[in-house]
Design a protein around this motif. Structure first.
Motif, PDB file in Angstrom:
ATOM      1  N   GLY A 101       0.839  -1.191  -0.040  1.00  0.00           N
ATOM      2  CA  GLY A 101       0.013   0.264  -0.068  1.00  0.00           C
ATOM      3  C   GLY A 101       0.808   1.189   0.126  1.00  0.00           C
ATOM      4  N   ARG A 102       2.106   1.186  -0.284  1.00  0.00           N
ATOM      5  CA  ARG A 102       3.090   2.198   0.114  1.00  0.00           C
ATOM      6  C   ARG A 102       3.454   2.859  -1.375  1.00  0.00           C
ATOM      7  N   PHE A 103       3.389   3.940  -1.465  1.00  0.00           N
ATOM      8  CA  PHE A 103       3.946   4.570  -2.732  1.00  0.00           C
ATOM      9  C   PHE A 103       5.350   5.165  -2.303  1.00  0.00           C
ATOM     10  N   VAL A 104       6.256   5.170  -3.028  1.00  0.00           N
ATOM     11  CA  VAL A 104       7.671   5.467  -2.611  1.00  0.00           C
ATOM     12  C   VAL A 104       8.026   6.615  -3.121  1.00  0.00           C
ATOM     13  N   ARG A 105       8.381   7.517  -2.451  1.00  0.00           N
ATOM     14  CA  ARG A 105       8.784   8.951  -2.902  1.00  0.00           C
ATOM     15  C   ARG A 105      10.150   9.463  -1.903  1.00  0.00           C
ATOM     16  N   LYS A 106      11.285   9.060  -2.478  1.00  0.00           N
ATOM     17  CA  LYS A 106      12.356   8.924  -1.604  1.00  0.00           C
ATOM     18  C   LYS A 106      13.767   9.648  -2.567  1.00  0.00           C
ATOM     19  N   ILE A 107      14.797  10.167  -1.805  1.00  0.00           N
ATOM     20  CA  ILE A 107      15.989  10.478  -2.424  1.00  0.00           C
ATOM     21  C   ILE A 107      16.942   9.160  -2.225  1.00  0.00           C
TER      22      ILE A 107
END
Length: 129
Positions: A101-107
């Protein structure tokens, strides 16, 4: 493709790849907050304009195939403080959405190395990264 998120030098490659177009559609379909996704990229773009960040000549292997950057002066991207000399890229991915259920948005910090691997990062696809 995603101007800004996708490395400009490779846009035509991904635009002509049906799987890549599908992957980009899936990314946006599952992104719960596209404005937040683009806000991170705006931080990077602002850093490029100020000279705080340089775009290197290669890209990340995962959809949306973002550029690899080098930090020239300290910069804040989202909530991450990056220091001169660091290599980084910005990962936005729906790959884990169906599993967690996790959308990834990361450096993602480097250093990076070249690879022939391509990951379309579609939700539900097998991945070992």
């Amino acid at each position: 493709m995603v101007p800004g998120l996708t490395d400009r030098k490779t846009l035509s490659r991904w635009t002509n790849d049906p799987r890549a177009r599908e992957s980009i559609s899936e990314l946006w379909r599952h992104d719960p907050n596209p404005a937040q996704t683009l806000l991170f990229q705006e931080d990077i773009n602002d850093g490029i304009e100020r000279g705080d960040v340089s775009v290197l000549n290669y890209h990340y292997y995962c959809c949306p195939w973002a550029p690899i950057y080098r930090v020239n002066r300290p910069i804040l991207v989202g909530d991450r403080r990056l220091q001169p000399g660091q290599e980084f890229t910005y990962e936005a991915s729906a790959e884990e959405v169906l599993e967690t259920g996790r959308f990834v948005r990361k450096i993602v910090n480097g250093p990076f190395s070249t690879t022939s691997q391509i990951d379309y990062c579609n939700p539900g696809d097998f991945h070992d990264d």
